[in-house]
Design an enzyme around this catalytic site. Structure first.
Site, short mmCIF file in Angstrom:
data_model
loop_
_atom_site.label_atom_id
_atom_site.label_comp_id
_atom_site.label_asym_id
_atom_site.label_seq_id
_atom_site.Cartn_x
_atom_site.Cartn_y
_atom_site.Cartn_z
N CYS A 127 0.80 -1.19 0.11
CA CYS A 127 -0.02 -0.09 -0.05
C CYS A 127 1.00 1.24 -0.14
CB CYS A 127 -0.89 0.21 1.31
SG CYS A 127 -2.30 1.49 1.03
N CYS A 129 0.20 4.19 1.85
CA CYS A 129 -0.38 5.27 2.70
C CYS A 129 0.64 5.47 3.76
CB CYS A 129 -1.72 4.81 3.66
SG CYS A 129 -1.30 3.22 4.38
N CYS A 137 -3.65 5.96 0.19
CA CYS A 137 -3.24 4.82 0.06
C CYS A 137 -2.78 4.72 -1.54
CB CYS A 137 -4.22 3.62 0.09
SG CYS A 137 -4.89 3.52 1.70
N LYS A 204 -12.37 -4.98 2.18
CA LYS A 204 -11.71 -4.14 3.14
C LYS A 204 -12.37 -2.63 3.61
CE LYS A 204 -7.71 -1.27 4.31
NZ LYS A 204 -6.19 -0.81 4.13
N LYS A 261 -11.76 -7.42 6.45
CA LYS A 261 -11.06 -6.60 7.33
C LYS A 261 -12.17 -5.36 7.74
CE LYS A 261 -7.13 -3.56 7.55
NZ LYS A 261 -6.07 -3.09 6.75
N SER A 287 -6.34 -3.17 14.37
CA SER A 287 -5.64 -2.78 15.56
C SER A 287 -6.65 -2.06 16.89
CB SER A 287 -4.76 -1.32 15.18
OG SER A 287 -5.60 -0.52 14.46
N TYR A 326 -2.88 -9.41 16.42
CA TYR A 326 -1.76 -8.59 16.74
C TYR A 326 -1.11 -9.75 18.06
CZ TYR A 326 -2.38 -4.62 13.93
OH TYR A 326 -2.50 -4.17 12.83
#
Ligand code: PBG
Length: 341
Positions: A127, A129, A137, A204, A261, A287, A326
């Protein structure tokens, strides 16, 4: 007729005892229809150019931004903990508008693969970004009012090829332009990298749950621009058709894995996709979702490990083959300790 039967069974008081199969740890094991393994888990890793010392995220415990050196130690520790699948996010210290330089990312991929070889399966996020001056992005038009699809796709395919040449096992495009899977697949195949897989962030969503990630990657879009957010290229949470069509399209373009996602708000998409395609599905527990559990755990309102296992179970039940989390590096220990929770 069905209702009538139910009434009779209730009276007889044996058919409705659902608690028999819940009665002991052993019988619960036997009755389970899904099993989560640490082998299903992918660990995201962040590496920042020019960083002198690794730093822990402000909001995500146990998540670090590594230096070029410390990431090797982190991966060695993770391997010892039973994690061998990684998703790399390189954070360059230079920002660009048009002429991108991907040397930092390729250097990190090379050093990881040089040290660990096939002991590590390495996917790399693709990506722009973290690369663009404005945090979007992809490349923007002159007026900075929209993303330029064709130009962005060309740059992403070039980036993907450089990562493949550096030893990446998998390319994971998260930008949400159209046609990038086809462009990347074609270029990789033409250049002799047909063995490198593509994991498309195919469904996404434009989500509120990416905050802690953008904090780590310094990739929030510039609010002073006319194009303030990613809504013109990421999927609208209300649009089921778009989520399905984008994933099905990416499958046709040659993606080896599809992805949904964030995770929890979009399990319906995952289930629906699992009924439509015979392609492994990956779910990204993002996250903000991870940080939310951390906050509850800090207040002693949740058992962190059990909460993650419950979520991972729901992802598998909904149809995921693999889970990006994570907390992957804790997976083996947690799953061994909480085999029945
Ligand atoms: C890059 C990218 C993002 C995430 C993964 N790749 C952020 C975004 O789209 O703004 C989010 C991951 C997370 O929140 O854990 N486009």
């Amino acid at each position: 007729m069905g209702l009538l039967n139910l009434k009779i069974d209730l009276k007889m008081n044996f058919y409705m005892n659902q608690r028999r199969l819940r009665a002991s740890a052993q019988i619960r094991d036997l009755a389970a229809t899904v099993l989560v393994s640490h082998r299903d888990l992918i660990q995201p890793i962040f590496v920042e150019e020019g960083l002198l010392q690794r730093v822990e995220s402000r909001t995500m415990s146990g998540v670090f931004t590594d230096t070029e050196g410390s990431v090797l130690q982190q991966i060695a520790n993770d391997l010892a903990q039973g994690v061998n699948k990684f998703l790399l996010f390189p954070i360059p210290n230079q920002r660009f508008e048009y002429n991108f330089n991907f040397e930092f990312a390729t250097k990190v991929v090379q050093s990881i693969k040089k040290k660990f070889g096939d002991a590590v399966w390495l996917a790399c996020d693709v990506c722009l970004c973290s690369y663009t001056v404005h945090g979007h992005c992809g490349v923007l038009n002159e007026e900075k009012t929209r993303m330029e699809n064709a130009k962005t796709v060309k740059i992403l395919a070039d980036y993907a090829l450089q990562l493949a040449q550096s030893g990446a096992d998998c390319i994971a495009p998260s930008d949400m332009t159209d046609g990038r899977i086809k462009a990347i697949r074609n270029l990789l195949d033409t250049e002799g990298y047909d063995f490198v897989s593509i994991m498309s962030y195919s469904s996404k969503f434009s989500s509120n749950f990416y905050g802690p990630f953008r904090d780590v990657c310094k990739s929030s879009p510039d609010k002073s621009l006319k194009l303030k957010n990613r809504k013109t290229y990421q999927i609208d949470p209300r649009n089921l058709h778009d989520a399905m069509r984008s994933s099905l399209r990416d499958a046709e373009e040659g993606a080896d894995f599809l992805m949904v996602k964030p995770a929890l708000p979009y399990l319906d998409i995952l289930t629906r996709l699992s009924q439509k395609v015979d392609i492994p599905l990956v779910i990204y527990h993002v996250s903000g979702e991870y940080a939310a559990i951390d906050l509850l755990a800090k207040e002693n309102l949740i058992e962190k490990s059990a909460a993650h296992i419950e979520l991972w179970t729901s992802f598998k039940r909904a149809g995921a083959s693999a889970i990006i989390t994570y907390a992957a590096r804790n997976g083996k220990t947690w799953l061994e300790t909480y085999s029945d929770f």
